[in-house]
Each structure stands twice: as C-alpha cells, then as structure tokens.
Design a protein around this motif. Structure first.
Motif, mmCIF file in Angstrom:
data_model
loop_
_atom_site.group_PDB
_atom_site.id
_atom_site.type_symbol
_atom_site.label_atom_id
_atom_site.label_comp_id
_atom_site.label_asym_id
_atom_site.label_seq_id
_atom_site.Cartn_x
_atom_site.Cartn_y
_atom_site.Cartn_z
ATOM 1 N N LEU A 1 -14.157 -9.806 -4.727
ATOM 2 C CA LEU A 1 -14.641 -8.460 -4.166
ATOM 3 C C LEU A 1 -14.127 -7.692 -3.267
ATOM 4 N N MET A 2 -13.372 -6.803 -3.589
ATOM 5 C CA MET A 2 -12.837 -5.735 -2.492
ATOM 6 C C MET A 2 -14.172 -4.767 -1.984
ATOM 7 N N LEU A 3 -14.143 -5.289 -0.638
ATOM 8 C CA LEU A 3 -15.186 -4.153 -0.116
ATOM 9 C C LEU A 3 -14.601 -2.839 0.304
ATOM 10 N N GLY A 4 -15.441 -1.936 -0.043
ATOM 11 C CA GLY A 4 -14.790 -0.461 0.504
ATOM 12 C C GLY A 4 -15.209 -0.427 1.836
ATOM 13 N N GLY A 5 -14.333 0.321 2.582
ATOM 14 C CA GLY A 5 -14.363 0.914 3.738
ATOM 15 C C GLY A 5 -14.901 2.371 4.306
ATOM 16 N N GLU A 6 -14.253 3.140 5.089
ATOM 17 C CA GLU A 6 -14.618 4.415 5.542
ATOM 18 C C GLU A 6 -13.668 5.397 4.738
ATOM 19 N N SER A 7 -13.996 5.395 3.331
ATOM 20 C CA SER A 7 -13.059 6.188 2.672
ATOM 21 C C SER A 7 -13.858 5.962 0.990
ATOM 22 N N PRO A 8 -13.564 7.082 0.304
ATOM 23 C CA PRO A 8 -14.163 6.698 -1.103
ATOM 24 C C PRO A 8 -13.303 5.559 -1.681
ATOM 25 N N ALA A 9 -14.117 4.762 -2.798
ATOM 26 C CA ALA A 9 -13.512 3.852 -3.252
ATOM 27 C C ALA A 9 -12.867 4.328 -4.609
ATOM 28 N N GLY A 10 -12.115 3.500 -5.306
ATOM 29 C CA GLY A 10 -11.495 4.056 -6.709
ATOM 30 C C GLY A 10 -11.031 2.971 -7.648
ATOM 31 N N LEU A 11 -10.673 3.707 -8.865
ATOM 32 C CA LEU A 11 -10.457 2.549 -9.685
ATOM 33 C C LEU A 11 -9.157 1.683 -9.637
ATOM 34 N N LYS A 12 -8.279 2.206 -8.960
ATOM 35 C CA LYS A 12 -6.778 1.556 -8.871
ATOM 36 C C LYS A 12 -7.074 0.241 -8.499
ATOM 37 N N TRP A 13 -7.824 0.056 -7.366
ATOM 38 C CA TRP A 13 -8.030 -1.416 -7.063
ATOM 39 C C TRP A 13 -8.396 -2.398 -7.920
ATOM 40 N N VAL A 14 -8.909 -2.161 -9.099
ATOM 41 C CA VAL A 14 -9.106 -3.176 -10.045
ATOM 42 C C VAL A 14 -8.351 -2.980 -11.434
ATOM 43 N N THR A 15 -7.216 -2.178 -11.203
ATOM 44 C CA THR A 15 -6.437 -2.038 -12.532
ATOM 45 C C THR A 15 -4.928 -2.005 -12.070
ATOM 46 N N GLU A 16 -4.619 -1.821 -10.884
ATOM 47 C CA GLU A 16 -2.991 -1.674 -10.545
ATOM 48 C C GLU A 16 -2.544 -2.963 -10.351
ATOM 49 N N GLU A 17 -2.007 -3.600 -11.110
ATOM 50 C CA GLU A 17 -1.428 -4.887 -11.353
ATOM 51 C C GLU A 17 -0.470 -5.283 -10.264
#
Length: 221
Positions: A89-105
């Motif tokens: 689980l990548m926890l979001g911080g003080e900025s918008p989260a996004g797709l790349k965290w779960v797709t960029e190998e």
C-alpha cells in the motif's frame, strides 16, 4: 580570481540556491527521496479506468455520533500477485495521487511488488486530488485534515479491502505500507499504530518525530 568573476559566480550560486529551494524542503526533496514519477500521459484515460476506484470513507474516525462519509480515490493493480504474496500500500501525502504508482514498472515500489508477488494499492490522502471529504476547505472543515484521521483512513481501507478481495487473495494477510517524506511518516506510524493490520513499513525520508509547528527555511545540505 578577478572581482567581476567572483561576482558572476556569486550570482550564479544565488540563482542555483533559489532554484533548489523550489524542490527542497528542510534539506530534503519534495515528497522525500521518492519523487512523483513523471512519464508520458498517453493512454492514461483508458488505463485509469482499469485501475482507479473509489472507496466510501468515514469523515471523522473519532466521533461515533458523526455518520458522514465521502469518496476516497484509490488505485489497484493485482497483476503481480500470486497466492501467498503480500499486499503493498503506497500511502498518499500532501499532493494528488495517481495511476503511475501502480503501473510504472521501473519504480522501486513496483520492482519490489514484482519480486515478492505482491498486489499493489495507492491510496490518496484526504483533501488532496479528488479525495475531498467536504465541499470546500474552510477553516471549519480543515479540522478533519490531520495525520490521525489519515492513519484511520488507511486502517479502515485495509479492513475493507481484506473483505472485498478475500476471494482473490489466498493466505494473504501481510500488508506493507510505503511512503516518502510526510507519507513516509504515515507509513511508519501505521506500523506502530496498527500492527494488527500492517506487517511492515517502508518510510523514505519520513519526519517521524511530529512537531506542533513544523516550520523552517528551505535549505540544501
């Protein structure tokens, strides 16, 4: 060195320091040493439909009389998962989260997921991106913007995902949280506050010792 040259080098140094201050906070890069990945956005709209979801989250985890809820954004990619693998689980911080965290190998987070056969999530922090608990960010509403609430957001989310995806996960109850800078502190605090849910935590450049007034000038070390 002639005085004009020293003056030029001094000016160049000031310009470099000013530019660095845009990217450094308290001697660390913004978002810690895990910066937001920058990649091509081509095809993101289609890809997001396959990975992006919403979770109905509790507004106030510390007031049983408050039954208000809101929609929190999260991203999920089970493509590396194999029976017995952990859940990252990548926890979001003080900025918008996004797709790349779960797709960029190429990201370390994803490299580890592939190595250890993990399913991966990214959870957006309340009040950032599209995860808005209230219609506006008035002072009255910002009382719900706190690390304490964010930690309970993550705990509630983990419990819900354990129920929702139990049919997919076989013998998988080991969650590992990840984060950088502020979200790195959240990751470490999750392991401390909810050891019954989180088996391990990765905290990159996390300021884990909380301060009431976290002020200070940007500087380069």
């Amino acid at each position: 060195m002639p005085k004009p040259c020293r003056l030029i080098f001094s000016l160049l140094g000031l310009i470099a320091l000013a530019n660095a201050s845009k990217f450094m906070i308290m001697g660390r890069p913004r978002h810690g040493f895990v910066p937001t990945p920058i990649f091509s956005t081509e095809g993101d709209t289609v890809a997001a439909a396959n990975y992006q979801y919403q979770f109905r989250q509790i507004l106030d985890h510390f007031d049983d009389m408050n039954n208000q809820t809101w929609l929190q954004q999260y991203w999920y990619n089970p493509s590396y998962y194999q029976p017995g693998g952990p859940i990252f689980l990548m926890l979001g911080g003080e900025s918008p989260a996004g797709l790349k965290w779960v797709t960029e190998e190429s990201l370390t987070f994803m490299v580890l997921a592939k190595k250890y056969n993990a399913a991966v999530f990214q959870l957006e922090h309340r009040f950032y991106g599209k995860s808005r608990p209230t219609p506006d960010q008035s002072i009255a509403n910002l009382k719900w913007l706190s690390s304490r609430q964010a930690l309970e957001d993550a705990a509630t989310f983990i419990r819900a995902m354990n129920d929702m995806y139990s049919y997919q996960w076989v013998n998988s109850s080991k969650w590992v949280t990840f984060g950088g800078s502020y979200s790195g502190a959240l990751s470490a605090w999750m392991r401390e506050r909810h050891p019954e849910l989180v088996a391990g935590a990765i905290a990159s450049s996390g300021p884990v010792f909380a301060k009431m007034d976290f002020s200070g000038k940007s500087r380069c070390n």
